[in-house]
Design a protein around this motif. Structure first.
Motif: not given
Length: 833
Positions: A710-713, A734-738, A766-770
């Motif tokens: 996770q690249k949370y930083n 994000i796409d990969y984490y899913l 980091l995602s752009d949609d709910a």
């Protein structure tokens, strides 16, 4: 809309809401791993670990009993609605936390049968407990190898053989415990303190009058090492409140916990209020909580009702065996019941899994004809059951019962209410570089605990209305930002995050808001604990975040810390005299301090705070410029995962730390510095992409394909609008984490299936949609509401089965507010928009 402009809009909405509010909080209903009841600071923090309030004793966050009993008497029948009567334990073989004990030990693997009664341990060494590495609590015998085997002879009398017996143990890391050769504990990789287990029947059958053997093997996988254990018995039950009420509901808001019960022919509502409002430092620091209750008839008939509350000195001791005293005080319109240890060794105990044993616990209520107060032995309970009243009886010298009764009289369809106050005076709170400091609310001795209780009683209506307004705005804003499940997590995290700190004044009246690293290692003012908790405080009052950073700045600027990067901590709570953690985190802490200082500047709209510390900020920026991009084999905040070189996520922190230095420089009018460091950060980001790329994601470490983390930083690049990394980097991750999620959340990285819940929410932000955000939140919500591990929120859990690995009641859950910070940061009345 820019970060600061959004705050102006929210500030106006808050003012309007406050003017037209009513004192009624919106509530969240969820099955919490534990429900906050009394939350004041890292020592006075009591929770309900069970679904029904009466199914278990009230517990300190560490799990030790903090007995608080509530009973309602309706037409002569008593119903227990709060807590459970659990007679105290008495020693058979004490742990080292109580008194020193001796045993045989070896560092060499012994022959089979080493854990049995008949084994000959003559060649083993003799040593005193506890066994462990430097700086461990109650250490008597150093253990610095990978393994240790310990045998302890315990004598059990014939009378105790049939008693209810408990083993208590503390360990770090993998731990096995045996009684007369029967294994009763096998922890696997974990480290825990003061765990208590009932001796199983198989082991009980091996007990005999006289000599018995308790034996342990512990393997130190990494870091510190520790072994301690003892044997206790449960004393026989005295008069109990056996009949429980029927709980109808439990719900929470940010500052309150609500219960509803059916008690025979009446309904009872009970509310626990912790007014931890960040905009009011005196109120936040005041060590007094409220418990309120409301009773109404169910059948419209009139019923005789009395309400009883009781507390034991467990609130003011580290262990139940410590001698205590109690007294009743008249304080104007209040009566206070007070208890504490006789020894009063102020600031004499430090460490992780410890309870305060200096200062005094108080249970208070209004002085009136309807209210009575008493101190005595357990016979007080009999008085209430029989007569609906209590009288001090002169007993209970070892374990005094503090009791309060309100006679509500005839209760019909018009409800009757009452309240009591509960609090703690720690006398002195923190030792800060050699000076003992009092809590903030005392104003260096200007006010005492009686003043605090009287003010709390006077302010009750105003405080509860402010709490309701705050609760509703937090819930509404969090729901709008991340949905109902996200909002519920924020609500549950709020009191925990704040109460894991202590607010004190420095010698120049500066704010010091010191965290305790709960169920981790007990460090005080840990930088990489401050970092994840920061979002909550950036939203509600950056002054508190400054109070978290001030000790670290002082440590370096005073010359006491001489290294070119920040310290990890300033001590072991509550002794803040300098770093006690065994290893540095150079890139981690440098990046943390730079990012958070810049975030404060953006939140406040000026860089005045950064200007005060510009010299040392420059030193840390230069360190990151030299060492940060491709980190060596060092620890990061996820230190439990071990050392790792070329950590891609840590490199992100270094890059954004330099971008933060650039931002602050620009706000201070240093445009040349801003241009230089912003360009440097951009250049590093381009190199980062090339070194970390791994097909459809970015790797755990540079040039290490087949790994991920996770690249949370990265979230600060979005929140502070640096534009250092292309947006495609976060989107690819994000796409990969899913594709990597498990039932209870996204693992921290490719090495293990455990995770950190705070980092999941940072990553999700980091995602752009709910919808995408909620895909990460839903498994996390399931973890919180389904985990079999009971206790305050743990930020470190197993994603496969939802069990807690370690950590509990830590302030890092303030990081849950990162989405709210990114979307619509709430303002606080103490900060000018």
């Amino acid at each position: 809309m820019h970060f600061r402009e959004r705050k102006r809009v929210i500030y106006s909405i808050l003012l309007l809401t406050f003017c037209f509010s009513v004192a009624r909080s919106q509530q969240v209903t969820l099955r919490a791993p534990a429900y906050p009841l009394v939350t004041i600071d890292p020592y006075t923090s009591a929770w309900a670990f069970s679904d029904n309030l009466y199914d278990d004793v009230v517990r300190h966050w560490t799990g030790k009993p903090h007995s608080l009993i509530g009973v309602i008497r309706v037409d002569g029948t008593s119903y227990r609605f709060l807590g459970k009567v659990e007679p105290p334990l008495s020693m058979i073989a004490p742990t080292a936390a109580i008194e020193k004990w001796s045993g045989k030990y070896t560092f060499e693997k012994p022959e089979d049968g080493w854990n049995t009664l008949s084994y000959n341990d003559a060649k083993w060494k003799t040593g005193s407990a506890a066994f462990g590495t430097k700086d461990m609590p109650y250490l008597k015998t150093k253990w610095e190898t990978k393994d240790i085997w310990v045998r302890r002879e315990v004598s059990i009398s014939k009378e105790n053989i049939d008693d209810e017996l408990y083993i208590e143990y503390s360990h770090d890391d993998n731990f096995e415990l045996y009684v007369n050769g029967v294994k009763i504990v096998d922890t696997g990789f974990a480290w825990k303190s003061n765990v208590r287990v009932l001796l199983p029947e198989e082991a009980r059958k091996t007990l005999r009058p006289g000599k018995n053997i308790i034996a342990a093997h512990c393997h130190n996988a990494r870091g510190g090492a520790y072994v301690d254990f003892g044997l206790f018995k449960r004393t026989p039950n005295v008069e109990l409140f056996d009949k429980a009420a029927s709980q109808k509901s439990v719900s929470i808001s940010a500052t309150q916990t609500f219960y509803e019960f059916e008690c025979g022919d009446v309904d009872l509502k009970v509310k626990f209020i912790s007014p931890l409002l960040p905009d009011d430092l005196n109120l936040l620091s005041r060590p007094v909580n409220y418990i309120t209750y409301e009773v109404v008839s169910k059948d419209n008939k009139s019923h005789d009702v009395e309400v009883y509350f009781e507390a034991l000195p467990e609130w003011a001791v580290h262990s139940q065996q410590q001698p205590v005293e109690a007294q009743q005080l008249d304080a104007g319109n209040l009566v206070l019941l007070k208890t504490g240890t006789r020894a009063q060794n102020i600031l004499g105990r430090k460490g992780d899994d410890v309870r305060i044993d200096w200062g005094y616990f108080y249970l208070g209520g209004e002085k009136s004809q309807e209210n009575t107060f008493a101190i005595g032995d357990y016979a007080i309970r009999n008085d209430f059951v029989k007569n609906g009243s209590v009288t001090s009886n002169g007993g209970g010298k070892e374990t005094p019962v503090l009791s309060y009764v309100q006679k509500l009289g005839k209760v019909d369809d018009k409800s009757k209410t009452g309240k009591l106050l509960i609090g703690y005076d720690d006398l002195y709170s923190i030792q800060y570089f050699g000076k003992n400091l009092q809590a903030w609310w005392k104003e260096n001795g200007k006010y005492n605990i009686t003043d605090a209780f009287q003010q709390a009683l006077k302010d009750y209506k105003m405080v509860t209305e402010k709490c309701a307004v705050f609760d509703n705005n937090l819930l509404n804003a969090a729901t709008k930002s991340g949905g109902k499940e996200y909002a519920a997590l924020c609500v549950l995290a709020f009191r925990q995050a704040i109460a894991a700190h202590k607010l004190v004044r420095g010698k120049n009246n500066e704010v010091l808001f010191l965290s305790k690293e709960n169920f981790s290692n007990g460090s005080v003012a840990t930088v990489d604990v401050t970092y994840p908790s920061a979002p909550l405080f950036l939203i509600y009052n950056p002054t508190l975040l400054k109070g978290m950073l001030n000790p670290i700045f002082y440590y370096s600027e005073s010359g006491k810390w001489k290294k070119p990067f920040p310290a990890h901590d300033v001590g072991t709570y509550p002794i803040a005299n300098g770093q006690t953690y065994g290893e540095d985190m150079p890139v981690e802490e440098s990046g943390n301090m730079l990012i958070l200082t810049a975030a404060i500047a953006v939140a406040e709209g000026n860089a005045n705070y950064a200007s005060e510390h510009w010299k040392v900020l420059t030193v840390w920026a230069e360190y990151l410029r030299s060492k940060g991009f491709d980190p060596g084999n060092q620890l990061c905040t996820d230190d439990f995962a071990g050392h790792i070189a070329r950590n891609a996520n840590l490199s992100v922190k270094a890059i954004l730390g330099l971008a933060s230095y650039a931002r602050v420089a620009g706000m201070l009018g240093k445009q040349d510095v801003e241009k230089e460091y912003h360009a440097l950060a951009k250049e590093m980001a381009e190199k980062w992409i090339n070194l970390a790329k791994d097909d459809d994601h970015f790797s755990l470490t540079f040039e290490n394909p087949g790994t991920w983390s996770q690249k949370y930083n990265l979230v600060w690049d979005k929140i502070l609008e640096y534009d250092i990394f292309p947006k495609s980097v976060a989107q690819k991750e994000i796409d990969y984490y899913l594709t990597k999620q498990n039932k209870y959340g996204l693992p921290l990285d490719s090495r293990r299936s455990y995770t950190k819940s705070d980092w999941i929410i940072w990553t999700a932000t980091l995602s752009d949609d709910a919808k995408t955000f909620e895909k990460f939140i839903s498994p996390l919500y399931d973890y919180v509401t389904e985990t079999p591990s009971r206790g305050p929120l743990s930020d470190w859990h197993e994603t496969l089965d939802g069990t807690v690995i370690n950590f509990r009641a830590r302030s890092v859950v303030g990081g849950y507010f990162i989405k709210l910070l990114a979307d619509q940061p709430l303002n606080k009345l103490s900060v000018n928009p």
